[in-house]
Design an enzyme around this catalytic site. Structure first.
Site, mmCIF file in Angstrom:
data_model
loop_
_atom_site.group_PDB
_atom_site.id
_atom_site.type_symbol
_atom_site.label_atom_id
_atom_site.label_comp_id
_atom_site.label_asym_id
_atom_site.label_seq_id
_atom_site.Cartn_x
_atom_site.Cartn_y
_atom_site.Cartn_z
ATOM 1 N N GLU A 271 48.579 46.782 37.257
ATOM 2 C CA GLU A 271 48.483 46.487 38.604
ATOM 3 C C GLU A 271 49.268 48.042 39.099
ATOM 4 O OE1 GLU A 271 46.790 42.877 37.268
ATOM 5 O OE2 GLU A 271 48.711 43.894 37.053
ATOM 6 N N HIS B 164 46.832 31.854 40.064
ATOM 7 C CA HIS B 164 45.251 32.413 39.832
ATOM 8 C C HIS B 164 44.146 32.286 40.713
ATOM 9 C CE1 HIS B 164 47.076 33.103 36.084
ATOM 10 N NE2 HIS B 164 45.695 34.135 35.979
#
Length: 331
Positions: free
Chosen positions: A68, A137
């Site tokens: 990321e 998540h």
């Protein structure tokens, strides 16, 4: 053919609405392209990007390494030089990996260059619990971004707003984060088919009019609140507002509704402390204090991580029953 003055619509899911928005913007502007993990051949971990790679090729639908920091940094530099990258961060929890690039570069570059550079980058990311995906998540972190100067944050609750906000984000010259609640991808609604349709960033939507209590909701809780409003229609008239945009926040629509109903419930899946609930409540107090007939109520997640256990997850996550109870406390 739609009649003159009547916008033509099509029933589609939130997932389909986002994909249509991406397709239309890729087709409209050659400077638009996408980057992210598994968005190409796989079609996205939650199947949002679908077959866009077949239509636009690998140059404009780019699978990235699992980094990321790398691809958010690349998008920041690319946006500063004139292109319009659309980045998918698979789960919003992973934004922490790229916060240096986000907070110190993307958010500040236009300011530090005195407005001489634009930053047309869109970050799409999923958030929220409900899938048994455990804490790393399942977070709801949009308050981070809404809080930080230089960044805009939107959170669609319907298929229509999902398409319109995604398109508006891509066309914006400022960085916009689009927070997609993963549990509403299959929710259906009427969506305008006009390729020029957008939803202005900074405008809420009154999804249902009412006179007794206002529910300002986001994402999944918009649909839950509408269901509750329908169930209570015989006794309590509930006005439901989809915030749509978290920063900038549409204070005028909230205040106008509170002045009418005298009561406010703020329903957002994020943790209750120091977040969206507090901001909305404060703006209502500052601008409509003498219209309030009861204390403002909050519906959200306790200040805890999302459990992996389905039973515990159900206990932690807010839903329509919590909205109903909040309405009952003040009506």
């Amino acid at each position: 053919m739609a009649q003159a003055g009547i916008e033509q619509t099509e029933t589609m899911t939130v997932r389909e609405a986002i994909r249509q928005a991406l397709r239309e913007e890729l087709d409209r502007d050659d400077d638009v392209y996408m980057m992210g993990e598994d968005i190409g051949d796989m079609g996205g971990v939650l199947a949002v990007t679908g077959d866009l790679i077949d239509e636009f090729g690998e140059e404009r639908v780019r699978d990235t390494p699992i980094s990321e920091a790398g691809f958010v940094g690349a998008a920041t530099g690319a946006a500063a030089t004139g292109t319009r990258p659309v980045v998918e961060i698979m789960f919003s929890d992973f934004m922490g990996v790229s916060m240096e690039q986000t907070m110190n570069q993307m958010a500040k570059m236009r300011y530090m260059f005195g407005g001489k550079t634009e930053m047309p980058v869109t970050i799409r990311t999923t958030e929220g619990g409900g899938m048994g995906a455990a804490s790393q998540h399942s977070g709801t972190v949009h308050a981070w971004i809404a809080h930080f100067p230089g960044l805009k944050a939107v959170s669609p609750g319907t298929a229509e707003s999902a398409k319109g906000l995604t398109k508006a984000a891509i066309r914006s010259d400022d960085p916009v984060f689009v927070f997609e609640n993963k549990m509403i991808y299959e929710r259906q609604g009427e969506v305008p088919t006009d390729p020029e349709f957008t939803v202005p960033i900074g405008e809420a939507a009154v999804e249902r009019e009412g006179s007794d209590v206002t529910v300002l909701a986001t994402q999944r809780l918009v649909g839950d609140s509408l269901d509750v409003a329908e169930d209570l229609a015989g006794g309590t008239s509930v006005e439901v507002i989809d915030a749509r945009s978290l920063y900038p926040l549409d204070t005028d629509t909230i205040v106008e509704s509170v002045e009418k109903t005298g009561r406010l419930v703020v329903a957002d899946e994020s943790p209750l402390s120091y977040g969206i609930h507090a901001e909305v409540a404060t703006r209502a107090m500052e601008n409509a204090f003498f219209s309030l007939d009861a204390p403002i109520q909050r519906v959200g997640t306790p200040d805890t991580h999302i459990p992996f256990s389905p039973t515990l997850e159900d206990e932690v996550l807010p839903d329509g029953d919590d909205v109903r109870e909040a309405i009952g406390r003040i009506t």
